[in-house]
Scaffold this active site. Structure first.
Site, mmCIF file in Angstrom:
data_model
loop_
_atom_site.group_PDB
_atom_site.id
_atom_site.type_symbol
_atom_site.label_atom_id
_atom_site.label_comp_id
_atom_site.label_asym_id
_atom_site.label_seq_id
_atom_site.Cartn_x
_atom_site.Cartn_y
_atom_site.Cartn_z
ATOM 1 C CB THR A 168 -0.896 0.014 1.264
ATOM 2 O OG1 THR A 168 -1.678 -1.165 1.262
ATOM 3 C CG2 THR A 168 -1.793 1.233 1.294
ATOM 4 N N GLY A 224 0.510 8.312 10.336
ATOM 5 C CA GLY A 224 0.270 8.462 8.889
ATOM 6 C C GLY A 224 0.628 9.833 8.365
ATOM 7 C CB ILE A 271 -0.572 13.704 11.809
ATOM 8 C CG1 ILE A 271 -2.041 13.309 11.646
ATOM 9 C CG2 ILE A 271 -0.433 14.918 12.720
ATOM 10 C CD1 ILE A 271 -2.700 12.890 12.963
ATOM 11 N N GLY A 327 -6.140 -1.379 3.157
ATOM 12 C CA GLY A 327 -4.698 -1.190 3.332
ATOM 13 C C GLY A 327 -4.331 -0.449 4.600
ATOM 14 C CD GLU A 358 1.117 -2.129 10.865
ATOM 15 O OE1 GLU A 358 2.277 -2.477 10.616
ATOM 16 O OE2 GLU A 358 0.654 -1.038 10.478
ATOM 17 C CG ASP A 382 0.573 0.111 14.504
ATOM 18 O OD1 ASP A 382 1.570 0.023 13.761
ATOM 19 O OD2 ASP A 382 -0.199 1.088 14.488
ATOM 20 C CE LYS A 409 1.331 3.702 13.835
ATOM 21 N NZ LYS A 409 -0.085 3.471 13.461
HETATM 22 N N1 HSE Z 1 -1.822 -0.246 10.770
HETATM 23 C C1 HSE Z 1 -1.527 1.112 11.007
HETATM 24 C C2 HSE Z 1 -2.785 1.823 11.478
HETATM 25 C C3 HSE Z 1 -1.020 1.734 9.736
HETATM 26 O O1 HSE Z 1 -3.874 1.277 11.301
HETATM 27 O O2 HSE Z 1 -2.688 2.900 12.030
HETATM 28 C C4 HSE Z 1 -0.436 3.097 9.930
HETATM 29 O O3 HSE Z 1 0.676 3.067 10.767
#
Ligand code: HSE
Length: 443
Positions: free
Chosen positions: A15, A133, A135, A186, A189, A200, A204
């Site tokens: 993606t 993403g 931001i 997309g 993960e 995830d 972050k």
């Molecule tokens: N899988 C992650 C999410 C993708 O849904 O935020 C972006 O980091």
């Protein structure tokens, strides 16, 4: 100025990689106007030959070979994973190549080593796309807020999880149904348990906490809880009490009673009053609220996942590097330190354990409709000096069982665990107590 094009190798055509290729085609002139240079893709790393890629671009699955090529200035790693991606990035750094990556898992787990190596080889490892993403939150916290002392930040930093919670609440869709759509779009993960189990978001948060507080990356110390146990019943009760359930990551400095400083790193479902801005961040959108001094609270909002949003962040990093390469003085590329603070000045403030986290709580206790049960529960709470903020008792259903919802004021987690153990031991309590944390920081 050297007008040679800057040459990219894009490793991974999922993606995000496909989004980068498309973005560079669509906004080629706009980016060139900003950098004064053409940016071209010379190589793509892909397991299978793709016929939608321009024939001038070399395609190969031999990633270590790609990063060693002379016609590569910047390696864009957008394939994910922590094994091959790590080897390839390390090799790229050793080859003197700058790296742009969206790989939060890799950086959260191995970033200390990778950034140190990049500093040694005078190359940049840029990672804007790895958090929230589209931001530009890395740039904001690392650069735009660099004169501030940051006390805490809180964010919705997993788009998939927020999309699932939003659809469950608004359209009463099932968890599995929404997750399948997030995968098709997309957002999710490769292993979607990373999204729904909070891993995830934990990756972050690790990155955000380091650049906010100037601490080494410490993913192993993040408390991670996902959204898989959230039921529509709890979503409904929360709404009756004026709250929404969001999956939030918190990085918080705490002054401990003994005068020490500690840092909470935690991701978990959280009740937020419905009139707060964060409670109204829906769908795949992310938002990060930063409490900093003297600026005060600032909030950043946008698409947290998806091809266009993530490619935007990747290409912003590429643009920064191209501008730096335009500087014929060949100055140090890491004038902005990878983790915001000078490596020798990182602090080793203790990361608090789960037991030491302070939070309010929503408790759902399933009880038999016996006389005095509520009094027994409130007695346990008062014995431990846990203050009750609100109680909601639903009418008994045919089995004679009643859900009792109790909201309590902020309390240290260890004490809450003790209270819950006593409550669950009562004869009238028929099930495990459901607990969801209740935020007291967000404005
Ligand atoms: N899988 C992650 C999410 C993708 O849904 O935020 C972006 O980091």
């Amino acid at each position: 100025m050297n007008k040679q094009p800057i040459r990219l190798a894009v490793l991974g055509l999922g993606t995000v990689g496909t989004g980068v290729v498309q973005l560079l085609q669509t906004n080629f002139d706009e980016i060139k106007r900003r950098t004064g240079r053409e940016i071209v893709i010379t190589h793509v790393g892909t397991r299978r030959e793709r016929d939608d890629i321009d024939s001038s671009v070399k395609q190969s699955a031999d990633l270590l070979n790609i990063v060693a090529q002379d016609d590569v200035d910047i390696v864009v790693e957008v394939m994910g994973g922590t094994t091959v991606a790590k080897d390839v990035i390390i090799e790229a750094i050793k080859q003197g190549k700058h790296v742009v990556t969206a790989n939060k898992a890799l950086l959260a787990e191995h970033g200390n080593e990778i950034f140190a190596l990049a500093d040694k080889h005078h190359v940049k490892v840029a990672y804007e796309a790895s958090v929230a993403g589209g931001i530009p939150i890395i740039k904001i916290v690392r650069e735009a807020l660099s004169a501030n002392k940051i006390d805490w930040l809180a964010g919705i930093i997993n788009g998939t999880g927020n999309f699932i919670l939003t659809e469950m609440r608004d359209k009463a869709r099932t968890f599995e149904d929404v997750l399948a759509e997030a995968q098709a779009l997309g957002y999710a993960e490769a292993d979607p348990t990373f999204d729904v189990e909070g891993i995830d978001a934990g990756h972050k948060l690790t990155l955000l906490a380091s650049i906010a507080f100037g601490i080494p990356l410490q993913f192993d110390k993040v408390y991670c809880e996902g959204i898989t146990k959230i039921t529509t019943q709890d979503v409904k009760y929360a709404e009756e009490l004026g709250y929404r359930i969001k999956h939030l990551g918190f990085a918080v400095r705490r002054a401990l009673p003994n005068g020490e400083q500690g840092i909470e790193l935690r991701v978990h479902p959280t009740l937020i009053p419905e009139d707060k801005l964060l409670a109204n961040v829906n769908g795949v959108k992310n938002a990060v609220l930063v409490d900093a001094h003297p600026v005060g609270q600032t909030l950043y909002y946008g698409a947290g996942a998806g091809a266009g949003a993530t490619a935007s962040a990747v290409m912003a990093d590429v643009t920064d590097i191209v501008r730096m390469m335009n500087d014929s003085d060949n100055r140090n590329p890491n004038l902005v330190p990878h983790l915001a603070f000078l490596p020798q000045n990182l602090s080793h403030t203790r990361i608090l354990s789960a037991d030491e986290i302070i939070s309010g709580y929503y408790l759902r206790v399933q009880v038999k409709d016996d006389v005095g049960v509520l009094a027994k529960i409130t007695h346990i709470l008062s014995q431990l000096e846990i203050s009750i903020d609100a109680i909601l008792q639903k009418p008994a259903h045919e089995l004679g069982e009643v859900p009792v919802i109790i909201m309590v004021d902020p309390v240290i987690e260890g004490k809450m665990n003790e209270a819950i153990a006593h409550i669950e031991a009562l004869d009238s309590v028929v099930d495990k107590v459901v607990r969801i944390r209740l935020d007291e920081l967000v404005e």
